[in-house]
Design a protein around this motif. Structure first.
Motif, PDB file in Angstrom:
ATOM      1  N   THR A  20       1.012  -1.569   0.009  1.00  0.00           N
ATOM      2  CA  THR A  20      -0.050   0.305  -0.084  1.00  0.00           C
ATOM      3  C   THR A  20       0.355   1.368   0.055  1.00  0.00           C
ATOM      4  O   THR A  20       1.835   1.467   0.685  1.00  0.00           O
ATOM      5  CB  THR A  20      -1.083   0.101   1.561  1.00  0.00           C
ATOM      6  OG1 THR A  20      -1.642  -0.919   1.438  1.00  0.00           O
ATOM      7  CG2 THR A  20      -1.771   1.288   1.571  1.00  0.00           C
ATOM      8  N   TRP A  21       0.721   2.455  -1.196  1.00  0.00           N
ATOM      9  CA  TRP A  21       1.577   3.179  -1.304  1.00  0.00           C
ATOM     10  C   TRP A  21       1.258   4.543  -0.495  1.00  0.00           C
ATOM     11  O   TRP A  21      -0.762   4.179  -1.626  1.00  0.00           O
ATOM     12  CB  TRP A  21       2.463   3.675  -2.811  1.00  0.00           C
ATOM     13  CG  TRP A  21       2.844   1.710  -3.340  1.00  0.00           C
ATOM     14  CD1 TRP A  21       2.592   1.027  -3.889  1.00  0.00           C
ATOM     15  CD2 TRP A  21       4.166   2.282  -3.179  1.00  0.00           C
ATOM     16  NE1 TRP A  21       3.698   0.600  -4.301  1.00  0.00           N
ATOM     17  CE2 TRP A  21       4.659   0.892  -3.606  1.00  0.00           C
ATOM     18  CE3 TRP A  21       5.425   2.405  -2.445  1.00  0.00           C
ATOM     19  CZ2 TRP A  21       6.295   0.489  -3.620  1.00  0.00           C
ATOM     20  CZ3 TRP A  21       6.895   2.287  -2.044  1.00  0.00           C
ATOM     21  CH2 TRP A  21       6.666   0.655  -3.875  1.00  0.00           C
ATOM     22  N   PRO A  22       1.833   5.466   0.054  1.00  0.00           N
ATOM     23  CA  PRO A  22       1.383   6.716   0.306  1.00  0.00           C
ATOM     24  C   PRO A  22       0.758   7.434  -1.074  1.00  0.00           C
ATOM     25  O   PRO A  22       0.956   7.295  -1.724  1.00  0.00           O
ATOM     26  CB  PRO A  22       2.413   6.890   1.182  1.00  0.00           C
ATOM     27  CG  PRO A  22       3.623   6.670   0.721  1.00  0.00           C
ATOM     28  CD  PRO A  22       3.532   5.312   0.278  1.00  0.00           C
ATOM     29  N   THR A  23      -0.371   8.166  -0.454  1.00  0.00           N
ATOM     30  CA  THR A  23      -0.775   9.009  -1.509  1.00  0.00           C
ATOM     31  C   THR A  23       0.339  10.454  -1.945  1.00  0.00           C
ATOM     32  O   THR A  23       1.652  10.302  -0.985  1.00  0.00           O
ATOM     33  CB  THR A  23      -2.120  10.083  -1.195  1.00  0.00           C
ATOM     34  OG1 THR A  23      -1.527  10.833   0.157  1.00  0.00           O
ATOM     35  CG2 THR A  23      -2.882   8.437  -0.614  1.00  0.00           C
ATOM     36  N   TRP A  24       0.412  10.989  -2.859  1.00  0.00           N
ATOM     37  CA  TRP A  24       1.783  12.387  -3.106  1.00  0.00           C
ATOM     38  C   TRP A  24       1.655  13.420  -1.380  1.00  0.00           C
ATOM     39  O   TRP A  24       2.454  13.529  -1.433  1.00  0.00           O
ATOM     40  CB  TRP A  24       0.971  12.805  -4.120  1.00  0.00           C
ATOM     41  CG  TRP A  24       2.783  13.906  -4.630  1.00  0.00           C
ATOM     42  CD1 TRP A  24       2.004  14.960  -4.335  1.00  0.00           C
ATOM     43  CD2 TRP A  24       3.473  13.543  -5.256  1.00  0.00           C
ATOM     44  NE1 TRP A  24       3.504  15.938  -4.905  1.00  0.00           N
ATOM     45  CE2 TRP A  24       3.754  14.864  -5.198  1.00  0.00           C
ATOM     46  CE3 TRP A  24       4.539  12.069  -4.977  1.00  0.00           C
ATOM     47  CZ2 TRP A  24       5.621  14.503  -5.788  1.00  0.00           C
ATOM     48  CZ3 TRP A  24       5.261  12.464  -5.730  1.00  0.00           C
ATOM     49  CH2 TRP A  24       6.123  13.723  -6.220  1.00  0.00           C
ATOM     50  N   ALA A  25       0.744  13.814  -1.122  1.00  0.00           N
ATOM     51  CA  ALA A  25       0.838  14.723  -0.393  1.00  0.00           C
ATOM     52  C   ALA A  25       1.141  13.223   1.121  1.00  0.00           C
ATOM     53  O   ALA A  25       2.065  14.445   1.791  1.00  0.00           O
ATOM     54  CB  ALA A  25      -0.884  15.078  -0.067  1.00  0.00           C
ATOM     55  N   GLU A  26       0.977  12.369   1.387  1.00  0.00           N
ATOM     56  CA  GLU A  26       1.314  11.815   2.801  1.00  0.00           C
ATOM     57  C   GLU A  26       2.536  11.801   2.153  1.00  0.00           C
ATOM     58  O   GLU A  26       4.215  12.259   3.376  1.00  0.00           O
ATOM     59  CB  GLU A  26       0.153  10.685   2.557  1.00  0.00           C
ATOM     60  CG  GLU A  26       1.277   9.836   4.078  1.00  0.00           C
ATOM     61  CD  GLU A  26       0.589   8.692   4.231  1.00  0.00           C
ATOM     62  OE1 GLU A  26       0.303   8.417   5.094  1.00  0.00           O
ATOM     63  OE2 GLU A  26      -0.404   8.437   3.714  1.00  0.00           O
ATOM     64  N   GLY A  27       3.311  10.953   1.192  1.00  0.00           N
ATOM     65  CA  GLY A  27       4.346  11.119   1.228  1.00  0.00           C
ATOM     66  C   GLY A  27       5.487  12.683   1.164  1.00  0.00           C
ATOM     67  O   GLY A  27       6.543  12.995   2.196  1.00  0.00           O
ATOM     68  N   GLN A  28       4.766  13.444   0.824  1.00  0.00           N
ATOM     69  CA  GLN A  28       5.682  15.056   1.093  1.00  0.00           C
ATOM     70  C   GLN A  28       5.699  15.493   2.847  1.00  0.00           C
ATOM     71  O   GLN A  28       6.789  15.843   2.718  1.00  0.00           O
ATOM     72  CB  GLN A  28       4.452  15.838   0.135  1.00  0.00           C
ATOM     73  CG  GLN A  28       5.203  16.584  -1.605  1.00  0.00           C
ATOM     74  CD  GLN A  28       4.541  17.246  -2.110  1.00  0.00           C
ATOM     75  OE1 GLN A  28       2.893  17.641  -1.509  1.00  0.00           O
ATOM     76  NE2 GLN A  28       4.710  17.309  -2.994  1.00  0.00           N
TER      77      GLN A  28
END
Length: 65
Positions: A20-28
């Motif tokens: 399960t990959w994090p969303t772009w916002a969560e990754g930032q």
């Protein structure tokens, strides 16, 4: 060599289907969090190093004194 190829193929399948990959916002947000804690930790180590350096310098100045 066939074992390595099978391992790589299964690894890509695992990453594609089961992670399960994090969303772009969560990754930032997490990247910024890691950067901030890295800076705080490095400043803490620098401070401790400075204190010990001065203490050891004072000790040797006192011994040679």
């Amino acid at each position: 060599m066939a074992g390595i190829a099978i391992y790589i193929k299964e690894s890509f399948g695992e990453l594609k289907n089961n992670v399960t990959w994090p969303t772009w916002a969560e990754g930032q947000k997490l990247t910024i969090l890691v950067a901030v804690f890295s800076i705080i930790f490095s400043l803490a180590i620098w401070g401790i190093d400075t204190v010990f350096s001065k203490a050891i310098g004072s000790y040797f100045h006192w011994i040679n004194g």
